[in-house]
Motif scaffolding. Structure first.
Motif, PDB file in Angstrom:
ATOM      1  N   ASP A  12       0.854  -1.150   0.097  1.00 53.85           N
ATOM      2  CA  ASP A  12      -0.056  -0.049   0.092  1.00 53.85           C
ATOM      3  C   ASP A  12       1.050   1.153  -0.067  1.00 53.85           C
ATOM      4  O   ASP A  12       1.869   1.269   0.772  1.00 53.85           O
ATOM      5  CB  ASP A  12      -0.918  -0.013   1.386  1.00 53.85           C
ATOM      6  CG  ASP A  12      -1.746  -1.221   1.162  1.00 53.85           C
ATOM      7  OD1 ASP A  12      -2.422  -1.679   0.344  1.00 53.85           O
ATOM      8  OD2 ASP A  12      -2.049  -1.624   2.328  1.00 53.85           O
ATOM      9  N   TYR A  25       4.043   2.374   2.514  1.00 49.49           N
ATOM     10  CA  TYR A  25       3.887   2.436   3.736  1.00 49.49           C
ATOM     11  C   TYR A  25       3.238   1.263   4.538  1.00 49.49           C
ATOM     12  O   TYR A  25       3.243   0.713   5.977  1.00 49.49           O
ATOM     13  CB  TYR A  25       3.004   3.411   4.448  1.00 49.49           C
ATOM     14  CG  TYR A  25       1.324   3.182   4.076  1.00 49.49           C
ATOM     15  CD1 TYR A  25       0.605   2.734   4.982  1.00 49.49           C
ATOM     16  CD2 TYR A  25       0.771   3.374   2.845  1.00 49.49           C
ATOM     17  CE1 TYR A  25      -0.742   2.523   4.872  1.00 49.49           C
ATOM     18  CE2 TYR A  25      -0.428   3.493   2.653  1.00 49.49           C
ATOM     19  CZ  TYR A  25      -1.080   3.061   3.467  1.00 49.49           C
ATOM     20  OH  TYR A  25      -2.454   2.550   3.323  1.00 49.49           O
ATOM     21  N   ASN A  26       2.783   0.309   3.638  1.00 49.69           N
ATOM     22  CA  ASN A  26       2.236  -1.283   4.462  1.00 49.69           C
ATOM     23  C   ASN A  26       2.625  -2.257   3.519  1.00 49.69           C
ATOM     24  O   ASN A  26       2.208  -2.137   2.113  1.00 49.69           O
ATOM     25  CB  ASN A  26       0.713  -0.999   4.467  1.00 49.69           C
ATOM     26  CG  ASN A  26       0.238  -2.162   5.332  1.00 49.69           C
ATOM     27  OD1 ASN A  26       0.907  -2.738   6.204  1.00 49.69           O
ATOM     28  ND2 ASN A  26      -1.089  -2.648   4.803  1.00 49.69           N
ATOM     29  N   HIS A  28       2.297  -6.253   2.293  1.00 49.54           N
ATOM     30  CA  HIS A  28       1.498  -7.498   2.375  1.00 49.54           C
ATOM     31  C   HIS A  28       2.678  -8.474   1.852  1.00 49.54           C
ATOM     32  O   HIS A  28       2.988  -8.844   0.791  1.00 49.54           O
ATOM     33  CB  HIS A  28       0.432  -7.287   1.204  1.00 49.54           C
ATOM     34  CG  HIS A  28      -0.447  -6.450   1.576  1.00 49.54           C
ATOM     35  ND1 HIS A  28      -1.804  -6.698   1.872  1.00 49.54           N
ATOM     36  CD2 HIS A  28      -0.610  -5.002   1.176  1.00 49.54           C
ATOM     37  CE1 HIS A  28      -2.297  -5.500   2.207  1.00 49.54           C
ATOM     38  NE2 HIS A  28      -1.769  -4.525   1.454  1.00 49.54           N
ATOM     39  N   THR A  45       0.691  -8.651   7.113  1.00 49.91           N
ATOM     40  CA  THR A  45       1.064  -7.412   6.574  1.00 49.91           C
ATOM     41  C   THR A  45       1.746  -6.564   7.589  1.00 49.91           C
ATOM     42  O   THR A  45       1.998  -7.222   8.835  1.00 49.91           O
ATOM     43  CB  THR A  45      -0.105  -6.439   6.539  1.00 49.91           C
ATOM     44  OG1 THR A  45      -0.796  -6.307   7.856  1.00 49.91           O
ATOM     45  CG2 THR A  45      -1.160  -6.979   5.400  1.00 49.91           C
ATOM     46  N   GLN A  46       2.766  -5.809   7.166  1.00 56.67           N
ATOM     47  CA  GLN A  46       3.623  -4.919   8.102  1.00 56.67           C
ATOM     48  C   GLN A  46       3.580  -3.612   7.784  1.00 56.67           C
ATOM     49  O   GLN A  46       3.864  -3.211   6.591  1.00 56.67           O
ATOM     50  CB  GLN A  46       4.957  -5.521   8.026  1.00 56.67           C
ATOM     51  CG  GLN A  46       6.046  -4.737   8.976  1.00 56.67           C
ATOM     52  CD  GLN A  46       5.804  -5.080  10.248  1.00 56.67           C
ATOM     53  OE1 GLN A  46       5.474  -6.217  10.881  1.00 56.67           O
ATOM     54  NE2 GLN A  46       5.639  -3.491  10.901  1.00 56.67           N
ATOM     55  N   VAL A  47       3.292  -2.547   8.579  1.00 57.22           N
ATOM     56  CA  VAL A  47       3.268  -1.285   8.732  1.00 57.22           C
ATOM     57  C   VAL A  47       4.883  -0.685   8.711  1.00 57.22           C
ATOM     58  O   VAL A  47       5.516  -1.042   9.436  1.00 57.22           O
ATOM     59  CB  VAL A  47       2.468  -0.689   9.315  1.00 57.22           C
ATOM     60  CG1 VAL A  47       2.594   0.924   9.464  1.00 57.22           C
ATOM     61  CG2 VAL A  47       1.094  -1.075   9.383  1.00 57.22           C
ATOM     62  N   THR A  71      11.053  -4.906   5.312  1.00 55.27           N
ATOM     63  CA  THR A  71       9.771  -5.523   6.226  1.00 55.27           C
ATOM     64  C   THR A  71      10.462  -6.163   7.458  1.00 55.27           C
ATOM     65  O   THR A  71      10.080  -6.441   8.614  1.00 55.27           O
ATOM     66  CB  THR A  71       9.187  -6.626   5.370  1.00 55.27           C
ATOM     67  OG1 THR A  71       8.710  -5.794   4.145  1.00 55.27           O
ATOM     68  CG2 THR A  71       8.278  -7.291   5.986  1.00 55.27           C
TER      69      THR A  71
END
Length: 107
Positions: A12, A25-26, A28, A45-47, A71
């Motif tokens: 994202d 910023y995000n 998957h 997911t990781q912000v 990530t």
């Protein structure tokens, strides 16, 4: 030996963030572990923290390897190890199941 493949290609983005465009910023992520012919997968997911960008990479120049590095760095070694250990456990259970489901056939 289990090999792990990290796929962080789906992200994202903020269309604009300060002077930058398409800021990731995000992430998957999909992690697949494979041992011979047996595999298992975890997804999540990781912000990412975008507040202190110093070396911005334009979106069209990003690689999976770069986003995987971001990530994993954000997750930390402990979470990365936990994800890979979970996959290893799934593979071990597939190779040597502790339980199986069977159906009784009426005669």
């Amino acid at each position: 030996m289990i090999t792990y493949d990290w796929n962080c290609k789906t992200v994202d983005v903020y269309p604009t963030d300060g002077d930058y465009t398409d800021v990731v910023y995000n992430v998957h992520w999909i992690v697949t572990g494979k041992d011979a012919d047996v595999s298992a997968t975890n997804i999540g997911t990781q912000v990412l923290d975008t507040s202190g960008i110093t070396d911005f990479i334009p979106f069209d120049e990003l690689t999976n390897e770069e986003v995987v590095a971001w990530t994993k760095a954000t997750m930390g070694d402990e979470q990365v190890a936990s994800i890979e250990a979970s996959i290893a456990s799934q593979i071990a259970d597939l190779i040597n199941p502790k339980s199986i489901t069977m159906t009784i056939v009426e005669k």
